[in-house]
Enzyme design. Structure first.
Site, PDB file in Angstrom:
ATOM      1  N   ALA A  54      76.742  67.123 -15.875  1.00  0.00           N
ATOM      2  CA  ALA A  54      77.811  67.274 -16.725  1.00  0.00           C
ATOM      3  C   ALA A  54      78.946  67.529 -16.229  1.00  0.00           C
ATOM      4  O   ALA A  54      79.730  68.298 -16.479  1.00  0.00           O
ATOM      5  CB  ALA A  54      77.477  68.584 -17.677  1.00  0.00           C
ATOM      6  N   ARG A 114      88.796  59.483 -21.447  1.00  0.00           N
ATOM      7  CA  ARG A 114      88.951  59.033 -22.773  1.00  0.00           C
ATOM      8  C   ARG A 114      88.853  60.086 -24.163  1.00  0.00           C
ATOM      9  O   ARG A 114      89.251  59.797 -25.418  1.00  0.00           O
ATOM     10  CB  ARG A 114      87.861  57.964 -23.282  1.00  0.00           C
ATOM     11  CG  ARG A 114      88.463  56.744 -22.266  1.00  0.00           C
ATOM     12  CD  ARG A 114      87.067  55.708 -22.631  1.00  0.00           C
ATOM     13  NE  ARG A 114      86.010  55.696 -21.865  1.00  0.00           N
ATOM     14  CZ  ARG A 114      84.985  55.101 -21.776  1.00  0.00           C
ATOM     15  NH1 ARG A 114      84.854  54.271 -22.966  1.00  0.00           N
ATOM     16  NH2 ARG A 114      83.785  55.453 -21.146  1.00  0.00           N
ATOM     17  N   ASP A 149      76.410  64.642 -22.093  1.00  0.00           N
ATOM     18  CA  ASP A 149      77.183  63.953 -23.364  1.00  0.00           C
ATOM     19  C   ASP A 149      76.320  62.960 -23.946  1.00  0.00           C
ATOM     20  O   ASP A 149      76.952  62.370 -24.651  1.00  0.00           O
ATOM     21  CB  ASP A 149      78.537  63.257 -22.669  1.00  0.00           C
ATOM     22  CG  ASP A 149      78.019  62.243 -21.571  1.00  0.00           C
ATOM     23  OD1 ASP A 149      76.692  62.057 -21.521  1.00  0.00           O
ATOM     24  OD2 ASP A 149      78.862  61.412 -20.996  1.00  0.00           O
ATOM     25  N   GLU A 198      73.115  47.684 -13.336  1.00  0.00           N
ATOM     26  CA  GLU A 198      74.542  48.158 -13.626  1.00  0.00           C
ATOM     27  C   GLU A 198      75.173  46.601 -14.085  1.00  0.00           C
ATOM     28  O   GLU A 198      75.069  45.876 -13.686  1.00  0.00           O
ATOM     29  CB  GLU A 198      75.324  48.901 -13.061  1.00  0.00           C
ATOM     30  CG  GLU A 198      74.828  50.266 -12.849  1.00  0.00           C
ATOM     31  CD  GLU A 198      74.419  51.018 -13.964  1.00  0.00           C
ATOM     32  OE1 GLU A 198      75.145  51.077 -14.852  1.00  0.00           O
ATOM     33  OE2 GLU A 198      73.132  51.268 -14.314  1.00  0.00           O
TER      34      GLU A 198
HETATM   35  C1  UD1 Z   1      74.808  55.345 -16.693  1.00  0.00           C
HETATM   36  C2  UD1 Z   1      73.727  54.498 -16.277  1.00  0.00           C
HETATM   37  C3  UD1 Z   1      73.581  53.164 -17.072  1.00  0.00           C
HETATM   38  C4  UD1 Z   1      73.085  53.706 -18.385  1.00  0.00           C
HETATM   39  C5  UD1 Z   1      74.254  54.589 -18.810  1.00  0.00           C
HETATM   40  C6  UD1 Z   1      73.629  55.216 -20.039  1.00  0.00           C
HETATM   41  C7  UD1 Z   1      73.930  54.820 -13.625  1.00  0.00           C
HETATM   42  C8  UD1 Z   1      74.400  54.186 -12.504  1.00  0.00           C
HETATM   43  N1  UD1 Z   1      74.256  54.140 -14.849  1.00  0.00           N
HETATM   44  O1  UD1 Z   1      76.086  54.430 -16.703  1.00  0.00           O
HETATM   45  O2  UD1 Z   1      72.461  52.408 -16.473  1.00  0.00           O
HETATM   46  O3  UD1 Z   1      72.932  52.562 -19.186  1.00  0.00           O
HETATM   47  O4  UD1 Z   1      74.266  55.581 -17.974  1.00  0.00           O
HETATM   48  O5  UD1 Z   1      74.698  55.983 -20.745  1.00  0.00           O
HETATM   49  O6  UD1 Z   1      73.326  55.855 -13.747  1.00  0.00           O
HETATM   50  N2  UD1 Z   1      78.007  62.143 -14.217  1.00  0.00           N
HETATM   51  C9  UD1 Z   1      78.430  63.233 -13.273  1.00  0.00           C
HETATM   52  N3  UD1 Z   1      78.736  62.816 -11.933  1.00  0.00           N
HETATM   53  C10 UD1 Z   1      78.992  61.660 -11.707  1.00  0.00           C
HETATM   54  C11 UD1 Z   1      78.816  60.505 -12.296  1.00  0.00           C
HETATM   55  C12 UD1 Z   1      78.400  60.789 -13.847  1.00  0.00           C
HETATM   56  O7  UD1 Z   1      78.070  64.219 -13.597  1.00  0.00           O
HETATM   57  O8  UD1 Z   1      79.261  61.377 -10.480  1.00  0.00           O
HETATM   58  C13 UD1 Z   1      77.571  62.472 -15.445  1.00  0.00           C
HETATM   59  C14 UD1 Z   1      78.936  61.958 -16.418  1.00  0.00           C
HETATM   60  O9  UD1 Z   1      79.562  63.015 -16.760  1.00  0.00           O
HETATM   61  C15 UD1 Z   1      77.996  61.532 -17.770  1.00  0.00           C
HETATM   62  C16 UD1 Z   1      76.827  60.732 -17.156  1.00  0.00           C
HETATM   63  O10 UD1 Z   1      76.663  61.533 -15.734  1.00  0.00           O
HETATM   64  O11 UD1 Z   1      77.748  62.719 -18.527  1.00  0.00           O
HETATM   65  C17 UD1 Z   1      76.667  59.366 -17.165  1.00  0.00           C
HETATM   66  O12 UD1 Z   1      77.829  58.932 -16.204  1.00  0.00           O
HETATM   67  P1  UD1 Z   1      78.634  57.667 -16.600  1.00  0.00           P
HETATM   68  O13 UD1 Z   1      79.657  57.579 -15.740  1.00  0.00           O
HETATM   69  O14 UD1 Z   1      78.781  57.808 -18.355  1.00  0.00           O
HETATM   70  O15 UD1 Z   1      77.296  56.584 -16.631  1.00  0.00           O
HETATM   71  P2  UD1 Z   1      77.353  54.919 -16.926  1.00  0.00           P
HETATM   72  O16 UD1 Z   1      78.233  54.545 -15.576  1.00  0.00           O
HETATM   73  O17 UD1 Z   1      77.865  54.964 -18.261  1.00  0.00           O
HETATM   74 CA    CA Z   2      78.292  56.586 -19.840  1.00  0.00          CA
END
Ligand code: UD1
Ligand code: CA
Length: 461
Positions: free
Chosen positions: A9, A15, A109, A159
Site C-alpha cells: 500500500a 491517476r 488497491d 511483465e
Molecule cells: C503487478 C505485477 C503484475 C500483475 C499486476 C496485477 C509485478 C512486478 N507485477 O503489476 O504481474 O499482473 O500487479 O495488478 O509485481 N507497490 C508498492 N511499492 C512499490 C510498487 C508497488 O507498494 O514499489 C504497490 C502499489 O501501490 C500497488 C501494488 O503494489 O498497490 C501493485 O503495484 P503496481 O505498480 O500497480 O503493479 P503493476 O506494475 O501493475
Molecule cells: Ca496495478
C-alpha cells in the site's frame, strides 16, 4: 503453521488525482485497504503487515484504535522501487521459523478479494513453497503474463514490458496475489535484481527463482475478475463500487427483501433485517442498521447507525442518524432524526421535524415543522406545528421535560430548562420558560388588542 499477510500500500495513485493516498479512497463507505485488512483478518492471520509510503500517516491514523490495531504491523517503503522491494520491507518483522510458515501477499488497491479464494490458494500451496492466483482475461494489457511449459507447469511471470510478442498473446495473467513459504520468500527476495524494462525489483521474479531452485509453483485460477481487479483511477473504483452494490442488492432480494430497483440502493456498512423489508428507490444505508420485521422504507431515505423496530414506516426523504425507533412508528416524509433520538412504539414524526437527543414516549406525535432537541417527552403527547424546543442559550444546552398527554399548541417556544407535567396544555404561540404543574393551561403570549376604527395607510400621490 504461521500465517503472515503482507499488504502492499505504498503507491501514490497518481491517476486518482487526489491528495488522499489511493488505498484510503472508499468503496462502500470504507477505505479500500480496510476491505483488504478485513479479509486478511478473516483468515485468522497471525499478523498483518502494511507496507506504506505515500500517505503513511493517514493510513496509520485510520487503523489506530481499530479492532485490528494489535494485529497490524507497519513497514515503510520510502521509495517505490517495485513490488519485490515493497514486500522486502516487511521481511524484518516476519518470524519465518518453520518451513510451514506462509506469507500471503495482497494489494491495498485490490479491495474485493474474497476470503474463500484466499483460503483455497493457501490450501492449494500447502505443500509447495509458492502459489500464485491467476486469471484468464480477454484483455491482459499491462498485466504480468503467466508462462507455462509443455506440461502446463508454471515457469515464470513476465511483465508486459519485458514480454516477447508471443508471450504478450498469453491471456492468463498474474493477479499479483501470491502465497509463499516465509523462509523461501526471504531468500528469493534477497536475490532479486532490477535488471528489467522498468528498473524495478519485481516480486514476480520469485517464480523464476523458485523454479530454478527445483520447486513446483502451484497456481489457482479465479473465475471472478472483480475480486482481483486493482483500482488505479476513479473509473475503476466506480466500476467496483457498482459491482459490490449489485452483489449486496442481489443478496437482499435473495433473502426476501422487496427492492424496487437493485441499481438504486447502496449499503455502506452492515445491515440486518427481519421479514418483509421493503426498500424503495435511492435508499442509502450507512454504518450499522438493524431492522425488525415489516419495515417499509420510502424513496430517497438516508439511514445511518439506527435500530428500527417492527412495522416502522419511513416515508420518502427521511434522514436518520444514530436513532432508535420503536415498533410501528411512522417517520417522515422529510424528517430528520439526529443522534440520541429514542422513539418508543407508535411515535409519529412528520414532515420537516428535526429531533436530537430526544426521548419520546409511546404514541406521541410531532406531525409537522418542529425542532425537538434535548428533550424527554412522555406518552400520548402532541407537539404542534412550529414548536421549537429552545435548548441552547448561546453557551450551554439545557433539557426540556414533558409528561404524558401534554399538548403544545402551534408555534410554541419551550425555553429550556423547563418542565411541563402530565396533561399540561400550552396555548398556541406561547413562549414557555416557567415550569407548569399537571393539568394546567400555560399561556405565554401578549394579550390581543383590537383597535377599532383603525385606518390602513394609503398610497401617497
Ligand atoms: C503487478 C505485477 C503484475 C500483475 C499486476 C496485477 C509485478 C512486478 N507485477 O503489476 O504481474 O499482473 O500487479 O495488478 O509485481 N507497490 C508498492 N511499492 C512499490 C510498487 C508497488 O507498494 O514499489 C504497490 C502499489 O501501490 C500497488 C501494488 O503494489 O498497490 C501493485 O503495484 P503496481 O505498480 O500497480 O503493479 P503493476 O506494475 O501493475
Ligand atoms: Ca496495478
Amino acid at each position: 503453521m504461521r500465517l503472515d499477510v503482507v499488504i502492499l500500500a505504498a503507491g501514490k495513485g497518481t491517476r486518482m488525482h487526489s491528495d488522499i493516498p489511493k488505498v484510503m479512497h472508499k468503496l462502500a463507505g470504507k477505505p479500500m485497504i480496510e476491505h483488504v485488512v478485513d479479509c486478511a483478518a478473516s483468515l485468522n492471520a497471525d499478523a498483518i503487515h502494511l507496507v506504506v509510503g505515500h500517505g503513511a500517516d493517514l493510513i496509520r491514523d485510520h487503523f489506530a484504535g481499530s479492532a485490528f490495531a494489535e494485529q497490524l504491523a507497519y513497514a515503510t517503503q520510502e521509495q517505490q522501487l517495485g513490488t519485490g522491494h515493497a514486500v522486502q520491507q516487511a521481511m524484518p518483522s516476519l518470524p519465518a521459523r518453520s518451513v510451514e510458515d506462509r506469507v500471503l501477499i495482497l494489494y491495498g488497491d485490490v479491495p474485493l478479494v474474497s476470503q474463500d479464494t484466499l483460503a483455497e490458494l493457501i490450501d492449494c500451496a500447502s505443500s509447495a513453497p509458492l502459489g500464485v492466483l491467476t486469471l484468464f482475461t480477454e484483455n491482459p494489457e499491462g498485466l504480468g503474463r503467466i508462462v507455462r511449459d509443455d506440461a502446463h507447469a508454471l515457469t515464470a511471470i513476465v511483465e508486459e514490458r519485458d514480454a516477447s510478442e508471443q508471450q504478450r498473446g498469453i491471456n492468463e495473467i498474474n493477479t499479483g496475489i501470491m502465497v509463499a513459504s516465509a523462509i523461501e520468500l526471504k531468500d528469493w527476495l534477497s536475490r532479486l535484481s532490477d535488471d528489467n524494462a522498468q528498473g524495478e525489483y519485481y516480486l514476480t521474479d520469485i517464480v523464476g527463482l523458485a523454479v530454478a531452485d527445483g520447486h513446483t509453483v502451484e497456481s489457482l485460477t479465479t473465475g471472478d475478475e472483480f475480486e482481483v481487479q486493482g483500482v488505479n483511477d476513479k473509473l475503476q473504483l466506480c466500476v467496483l463500487e457498482r459491482h459490490f452494490q449489485m452483489i449486496q442488492a442481489q443478496a437482499l432480494l435473495a433473502t426476501g427483501v422487496t427492492v424496487m430497483d437493485p441499481t438504486r440502493v447502496d449499503i455502506r456498512g452492515d445491515i440486518s433485517y427481519g421479514k418483509d423489508l421493503s426498500v424503495d428507490i435511492n435508499v442509502i444505508f450507512e454504518g450499522v442498521v438493524k431492522m425488525g420485521n415489516g419495515v417499509s422504507i420510502g424513496a430517497n431515505c438516508l439511514i445511518k447507525d439506527a435500530e428500527i423496530g417492527d412495522g416502522v414506516t419511513l416515508l420518502p426523504g427521511t434522514i436518520i442518524d444514530g436513532a432508535t425507533i420503536g415498533a410501528n412508528a411512522s417517520i417522515g416524509p422529510y424528517a430528520r432524526l439526529r443522534p440520541g433520538t429514542e422513539l418508543a412504539a407508535q411515535v409519529k414524526i412528520g414532515n420537516f421535524v428535526e429531533t436530537k437527543k430526544a426521548k419520546i414516549g409511546v404514541g406521541s406525535k410531532a406531525n409537522h415543522l418542529a425542532y425537538i432537541g434535548d428533550a424527554v417527552i412522555g406518552s400520548g403527547s402532541n407537539i404542534g406545528a412550529g414548536t421549537i424546543f429552545c435548548n441552547y442559550d448561546g453557551v450551554n444546552k439545557h433539557q426540556t421535560v414533558l409528561g404524558d398527554d401534554v399538548f403544545i399548541g402551534s408555534n410554541g417556544v419551550l425555553v429550556a430548562p423547563v418542565q411541563l407535567e402530565d396533561g399540561v396544555f400550552v396555548a398556541a404561540g406561547s413562549v414557555v420558560n416557567t415550569d407548569a404543574p399537571a393539568g394546567s393551561l400555560a399561556v405565554g403570549r401578549a394579550k390581543q388588542r383590537n383597535i377599532s376604527g383603525w385606518k390602513r395607510p394609503s398610497k401617497k400621490d
